[in-house]
Design an enzyme around this catalytic site. Structure first.
Site, PDB file in Angstrom:
ATOM      1  N   SER A   1     105.805  48.883  16.382  1.00 51.26           N
ATOM      2  CA  SER A   1     106.355  50.034  17.113  1.00 51.26           C
ATOM      3  C   SER A   1     106.015  51.288  16.312  1.00 51.26           C
ATOM      4  O   SER A   1     105.914  51.239  15.078  1.00 51.26           O
ATOM      5  CB  SER A   1     107.882  49.916  17.213  1.00 51.26           C
ATOM      6  OG  SER A   1     108.437  51.158  17.604  1.00 51.26           O
TER       7      SER A   1
ATOM      8  N   TYR B   1     115.834  47.548  13.404  1.00 46.66           N
ATOM      9  CA  TYR B   1     114.635  47.536  14.257  1.00 46.66           C
ATOM     10  C   TYR B   1     113.446  48.168  13.536  1.00 46.66           C
ATOM     11  O   TYR B   1     112.358  47.588  13.466  1.00 46.66           O
ATOM     12  CB  TYR B   1     114.925  48.268  15.565  1.00 46.66           C
ATOM     13  CG  TYR B   1     113.786  48.201  16.554  1.00 46.66           C
ATOM     14  CD1 TYR B   1     113.582  47.077  17.340  1.00 46.66           C
ATOM     15  CD2 TYR B   1     112.905  49.280  16.713  1.00 46.66           C
ATOM     16  CE1 TYR B   1     112.535  47.014  18.256  1.00 46.66           C
ATOM     17  CE2 TYR B   1     111.862  49.226  17.623  1.00 46.66           C
ATOM     18  CZ  TYR B   1     111.679  48.097  18.388  1.00 46.66           C
ATOM     19  OH  TYR B   1     110.636  48.040  19.293  1.00 46.66           O
TER      20      TYR B   1
HETATM   21  P1  NAD Z   1     111.675  43.392  26.875  1.00 43.91           P
HETATM   22  O1  NAD Z   1     113.071  43.188  26.448  1.00 43.91           O
HETATM   23  O2  NAD Z   1     111.405  43.894  28.242  1.00 43.91           O
HETATM   24  O3  NAD Z   1     110.825  42.044  26.664  1.00 43.91           O
HETATM   25  C1  NAD Z   1     110.993  41.257  25.509  1.00 43.91           C
HETATM   26  C2  NAD Z   1     110.908  39.787  25.902  1.00 43.91           C
HETATM   27  O4  NAD Z   1     111.058  38.995  24.713  1.00 43.91           O
HETATM   28  C3  NAD Z   1     112.015  39.379  26.877  1.00 43.91           C
HETATM   29  O5  NAD Z   1     111.466  38.694  27.987  1.00 43.91           O
HETATM   30  C4  NAD Z   1     112.895  38.446  26.048  1.00 43.91           C
HETATM   31  O6  NAD Z   1     113.511  37.424  26.800  1.00 43.91           O
HETATM   32  C5  NAD Z   1     111.875  37.890  25.046  1.00 43.91           C
HETATM   33  N1  NAD Z   1     112.567  37.366  23.855  1.00 43.91           N
HETATM   34  C6  NAD Z   1     113.516  37.989  23.128  1.00 43.91           C
HETATM   35  N2  NAD Z   1     113.964  37.174  22.151  1.00 43.91           N
HETATM   36  C7  NAD Z   1     113.264  36.007  22.283  1.00 43.91           C
HETATM   37  C8  NAD Z   1     113.294  34.767  21.582  1.00 43.91           C
HETATM   38  N3  NAD Z   1     114.139  34.554  20.548  1.00 43.91           N
HETATM   39  N4  NAD Z   1     112.458  33.791  21.964  1.00 43.91           N
HETATM   40  C9  NAD Z   1     111.598  33.989  23.020  1.00 43.91           C
HETATM   41  N5  NAD Z   1     111.544  35.130  23.723  1.00 43.91           N
HETATM   42  C10 NAD Z   1     112.367  36.136  23.362  1.00 43.91           C
HETATM   43  O7  NAD Z   1     111.039  44.386  25.799  1.00 43.91           O
HETATM   44  P2  NAD Z   1     109.614  45.126  25.692  1.00 43.91           P
HETATM   45  O8  NAD Z   1     109.887  46.559  25.641  1.00 43.91           O
HETATM   46  O9  NAD Z   1     108.645  44.585  26.662  1.00 43.91           O
HETATM   47  O10 NAD Z   1     109.227  44.693  24.225  1.00 43.91           O
HETATM   48  C11 NAD Z   1     108.077  43.920  23.912  1.00 43.91           C
HETATM   49  C12 NAD Z   1     107.691  44.233  22.485  1.00 43.91           C
HETATM   50  O11 NAD Z   1     107.280  45.604  22.409  1.00 43.91           O
HETATM   51  C13 NAD Z   1     108.830  44.071  21.490  1.00 43.91           C
HETATM   52  O12 NAD Z   1     108.342  43.489  20.306  1.00 43.91           O
HETATM   53  C14 NAD Z   1     109.286  45.491  21.252  1.00 43.91           C
HETATM   54  O13 NAD Z   1     109.917  45.656  20.009  1.00 43.91           O
HETATM   55  C15 NAD Z   1     107.973  46.221  21.339  1.00 43.91           C
HETATM   56  N6  NAD Z   1     108.099  47.663  21.595  1.00 43.91           N
HETATM   57  C16 NAD Z   1     108.702  48.107  22.732  1.00 43.91           C
HETATM   58  C17 NAD Z   1     108.803  49.478  22.935  1.00 43.91           C
HETATM   59  C18 NAD Z   1     109.449  50.042  24.164  1.00 43.91           C
HETATM   60  O14 NAD Z   1     109.645  51.279  24.215  1.00 43.91           O
HETATM   61  N7  NAD Z   1     109.778  49.258  25.166  1.00 43.91           N
HETATM   62  C19 NAD Z   1     108.295  50.380  21.986  1.00 43.91           C
HETATM   63  C20 NAD Z   1     107.683  49.882  20.857  1.00 43.91           C
HETATM   64  C21 NAD Z   1     107.589  48.517  20.671  1.00 43.91           C
END
Ligand code: NAD
Length: 263
Positions: A142, A155
């Site tokens: 991130s 985080y």
């Molecule tokens: P999201 O919550 O929409 O998707 C995350 C998915 O991971 C979910 O489907 C959840 O069920 C799954 N998950 C969580 N814990 C788990 C576990 N223990 N075992 C298996 N699956 C698990 O979130 P997102 O925004 O799509 O995030 C995806 C990645 O991108 C993450 O690593 C997040 O930190 C990163 N990220 C997101 C953003 C943002 O603004 N959304 C920004 C920077 C980084």
């Protein structure tokens, strides 16, 4: 670009960026192994991918914070397809606490177990297959890994560790022909904050304020992050390893140094 006969594992495929990545790789005819803890969401994404491509899609419901589940996910993929070419570590959870918060340590353990430890475990178990295929890994960090804000230790720390770990494992695997890179997105309007228990109202307000605050004045689409993952997984990125690709609408330029920013 095509991923015909390439086996791509995606964790966190049930939602957000992982879902967008699954759909993107399905459109490029990849054989998919989709992993998520949320069975209902994973069923829906698997169905969607199966409708997009003739290639096989394996669905593995697993909690990747547990080593046995990680091992089973990798073993199931190899049993089913015989190889792994690309590992996209996308599963992640949000949690922010400051040094004075009474529950800091339990939140640190929870966030680290998914964002960092599961990323390490996935690569650890998939490495022999990736070495055989001369494959590659894309970790999801991130932009918050590069910024400091108040009350946001778990985080941001987990994501900084993912960027640092990516470089180490890239070094470990470079002479084996395996590339390892990370992507650092800025604000992407997914359900990550809602999944962390943040209310819809706060979620919407935070993403709306990000959209005004970032220099480019728009949040990032999950599909844009998926496209970056596709590029890094392709032969076009054959000379890239140990790199962190930032896609943040310029958030890191703003020199954010205080305030309670999400994600
Ligand atoms: P999201 O919550 O929409 O998707 C995350 C998915 O991971 C979910 O489907 C959840 O069920 C799954 N998950 C969580 N814990 C788990 C576990 N223990 N075992 C298996 N699956 C698990 O979130 P997102 O925004 O799509 O995030 C995806 C990645 O991108 C993450 O690593 C997040 O930190 C990163 N990220 C997101 C953003 C943002 O603004 N959304 C920004 C920077 C980084």
């Amino acid at each position: 670009m095509s991923f015909i006969n390439k086996v791509v594992i995606i964790t966190g495929a049930g939602s957000g960026i992982g879902k967008a990545s699954a759909i993107k790789f399905a459109k490029l005819s990849a054989t998919l192994s989709l992993i998520d803890i949320n069975e209902d969401n994973l069923n829906k994404v698997t169905e969607e991918c199966r409708n997009l491509s003739e290639a096989k899609v394996l669905e593995v419901v697993a909690d990747i914070s547990k080593d046995v589940d990680v091992k089973r996910s990798v073993e199931n993929t190899i049993e089913e397809f015989g190889r792994i070419d690309v590992l996209v570590n996308c599963a992640g959870i949000f949690g922010d606490k400051g040094i004075l918060d009474s529950d800091l340590l339990s939140v640190i353990d929870k966030v680290m177990s998914v964002n960092l430890r599961a990323t390490i475990a996935m690569i650890h178990y998939a490495a022999p297959a990736l070495i055989e295929s001369k494959g590659c890994v894309i970790n999801t960090a991130s932009v918050m890994a590069k910024l400091v804000c108040k009350g946001a230790i778990p985080y941001n720390l987990s994501k900084a560790a993912v960027v640092y770990f990516t470089k180490h494992v890239a070094m470990d695997l470079a002479d084996k022909g395996v590339r390892v890179n990370s992507i650092s997105p800025g604000p992407v309007e997914t359900n990550i904050a809602l999944h962390a228990g943040i209310s819809q109202e706060v979620n919407d307000a935070v993403f709306a304020s990000y959209a005004k605050f970032v220099p480019l004045q728009h949040n990032i689409e999950a599909t844009e992050v998926a496209e970056m993952a596709v590029y890094l997984a392709s032969d076009k990125a054959r000379s890239i390893t140990g790199s962190d690709f930032v896609i943040d609408s310029g958030l890191a330029l703003s020199g954010l140094a205080s305030g309670n920013m999400l994600l």
